[in-house]
Write a protein that holds these residues in place. Structure first.
Motif, PDB file in Angstrom:
ATOM      1  N   MET A 493      18.988  55.243 101.514  1.00 56.71           N
ATOM      2  CA  MET A 493      20.188  54.803 102.226  1.00 56.71           C
ATOM      3  C   MET A 493      21.475  55.246 101.535  1.00 56.71           C
ATOM      4  O   MET A 493      22.561  55.013 102.050  1.00 56.71           O
ATOM      5  N   HIS A 494      21.325  55.845 100.349  1.00 61.99           N
ATOM      6  CA  HIS A 494      22.490  56.304  99.580  1.00 61.99           C
ATOM      7  C   HIS A 494      23.411  55.132  99.216  1.00 61.99           C
ATOM      8  O   HIS A 494      24.637  55.229  99.300  1.00 61.99           O
ATOM      9  N   VAL A 495      22.788  54.030  98.796  1.00 61.99           N
ATOM     10  CA  VAL A 495      23.557  52.884  98.325  1.00 61.99           C
ATOM     11  C   VAL A 495      23.159  52.600  96.885  1.00 61.99           C
ATOM     12  O   VAL A 495      22.033  52.873  96.469  1.00 61.99           O
ATOM     13  N   THR A 496      24.085  52.052  96.129  1.00 65.55           N
ATOM     14  CA  THR A 496      23.822  51.684  94.731  1.00 65.55           C
ATOM     15  C   THR A 496      24.107  50.209  94.536  1.00 65.55           C
ATOM     16  O   THR A 496      24.928  49.617  95.251  1.00 65.55           O
ATOM     17  N   ASP A 497      23.444  49.638  93.564  1.00 64.81           N
ATOM     18  CA  ASP A 497      23.631  48.215  93.285  1.00 64.81           C
ATOM     19  C   ASP A 497      24.935  47.975  92.552  1.00 64.81           C
ATOM     20  O   ASP A 497      25.350  48.804  91.722  1.00 64.81           O
TER      21      ASP A 497
END
Length: 509
Positions: A493-497
């Motif tokens: 999803m190309h998301v980072t925490d």
């Protein structure tokens, strides 16, 4: 890694067992029961082997098998599991033999074939394993639809009050959702390069409009299956009409196909659309948490009450998925497992109480704990697990979901927390009205109410209680399996925490 075709065997073996049991003589029901139990234990043993050979830090998808199916369409029998699919298959393999034992006498009173009942349970096991193991989108869709058939007959032929109405409603809701998915599957094939292979499609490039429509087609089918509010109305009817064992599989496992589908298909295949519609997923989840809890409080039928509590629980899974953090996502998948354990136990214990009283109405109980103290104690433990008491496994998953969500959306996390308070209300009141207080005089007239937990019933509930308590204090083995798959999904999803979340996850490990 072993070259043994675990996933093919795990999918086909229950069907073989189902076919053999279905043709056993109707006048020998005990033979069918023993055969079903023994066959389900074999599936459990194979699943243990699968678990032991799975490498949490290895390849994302393991035990991959692929066989030509419909070459003109590019469809294949492709199986593979990541940590998410593995824990769900393990849950299925554990619950089915326990359900077989718990359902030992459920089909005896019906006018239907006893061997057919246990054959349907094994057929359902095969389709559920297949839907979690499939890595071909079309194969997933086929299992998604086919698994409706054995559950339809389990409800419609062997259920209780309004069984035919509940079975038809369950089937129609799921079928309509499946039609939306079919349209999206066809669109995915056309726009994705004429292939159904998941690993190829996850890299496909869709236009903004196409991606959003495809997402909605899949999401609607999964929201109905889960079910999320307002697509939930079939669940209380189906859960209330089904035998307790069938209801445990329906709510404990089968409904998880909806939330699994969102994680496996909506998020990785349509990442931008998933972000765009996250508000919709979070809204439906939050409404479900509050609505399910409030309606559960007013239920007079025990099985319908447990069904409504599951709608609230699925809300927590939903916000964990759409928070888009590793911690919340891991908590959501862990919640899927723990909900299956806790609600499966609760349904099975409710079934034991109902079989003794001959009624599922709360008003027909009252003070039952004085007559069946051990069974009432197990009912109490199941209730505490359902409300996610600290020390039980659902607490760990609920805590992870809320903490992981709080780091990115404080408002959603705070509103969801209200569900914890409501859960304590409906669970404790349910227990108080059924097992505590003055003994209902009518209970004294029911001879079956003098029978406490039998050895067979003790064998059913003990593994679930042990797992609920062990995972409540030491969830690391399961989290270690789930976490890499969730991290890979977030990468898709190309998301980072947020930094705080990532650090907390590592600390939690």
């Amino acid at each position: 890694m072993s070259s043994f075709p675990y996933l093919t065997v795990l999918t086909v073996a229950p069907l073989v067992g189902a076919a053999g049991i279905a043709f056993l003589p109707k006048d020998k029901p005990e033979l069918a029961k023993r055969a079903a139990f023994g066959w389900s234990l074999l599936i459990l043993a194979l699943t243990v082997g699968l678990w032991l050979q799975f490498k949490p830090n290895g390849d994302r998808f393991q035990f991959r098998e692929s066989y030509t199916w419909i070459p003109q369409w590019g469809a294949k029998f492709t199986f593979a599991v990541d940590g998410i699919a593995l824990v769900m298959i393990a849950l299925i393999a554990l619950l089915v033999p326990l359900v077989v034992l718990a359902s030992w006498h459920d089909a005896d009173k019906s006018k239907r074939s006893v061997p057919a009942y246990f054959a349907l349970l094994l057929a359902l096991e095969a389709t559920m394993i297949g839907v979690f193991a499939a890595q071909d989108v079309f194969l997933f869709y086929v299992f998604f639809e086919v698994m409706l058939v054995p559950m339809y007959f389990l409800i419609g032929s062997y259920g209780g009050h309004q069984k035919q109405y509940a079975a038809v409603k369950f089937f129609l809701y799921s079928l309509v959702g499946g039609l939306f998915m079919l349209a999206a599957v066809v669109g995915l094939w056309v726009l994705g390069g004429h292939t159904f292979d998941w690993q190829t499609l996850v890299s496909a490039d869709f236009s903004v409009t196409a991606e959003r429509w495809l997402f909605l087609g899949f999401f609607l089918a999964f929201a109905i299956k889960a079910p999320f509010f307002p697509f939930h109305t079939w669940l209380p009817d189906a859960g209330g009409a089904a035998q307790a064992g069938s209801a445990a599989l329906l709510v404990g496992v089968m409904d998880k196909v909806g939330t699994f589908g969102i994680l496996r298909y909506c998020l990785p295949l349509f990442p931008n659309a998933s972000k765009y519609f996250a508000w919709l997923g979070l809204t439906l989840a939050l409404v479900g948490i509050v609505y399910g809890a409030l309606v559960a409080i007013g239920q007079q039928d025990l099985k319908r009450l447990v069904s409504y509590t599951s709608i609230a629980h699925f809300g927590f899974i939903g916000i964990g998925i759409f928070a888009f953090t590793t911690q919340a996502g891991t908590g959501a998948v862990l919640y899927m497992v723990n909900h299956g354990l806790a609600t499966g136990l609760l349904f099975l214990v409710v079934g034991m109480l109902v079989s003794r009283r001959g009624s599922a109405l709360v008003s027909d109980f009252g003070g039952a704990g004085k007559l069946v103290p051990v069974l009432a104690g197990v009912f109490f433990i199941a209730g505490l697990a359902s409300l996610a008491l600290p020390g039980t496994s659902p607490f760990v998953s609920e805590f992870l979901v809320l903490i992981g969500t709080f780091t990115v959306n404080k408002t959603v996390a705070v509103i969801a927390t209200a569900g914890i308070i409501l859960a304590a209300g409906y669970v404790l009141w349910m227990i108080q009205r059924t097992t505590q207080g003055t003994t209902n005089p009518k209970l004294l007239e029911v001879k079956a109410m003098s029978r406490d937990l039998s050895l067979r019933e003790a064998v059913v509930v003990t593994p679930l209680i042990v797992l609920i308590l062990v995972l409540g204090f030491y969830p690391k083995p399961v989290i270690d399996v789930i976490n890499p798959a969730i991290k890979a999904t977030m990468t898709d999803m190309h998301v980072t925490d947020p930094k705080a979340t990532a650090g907390t996850v590592e600390a939690g490990k």
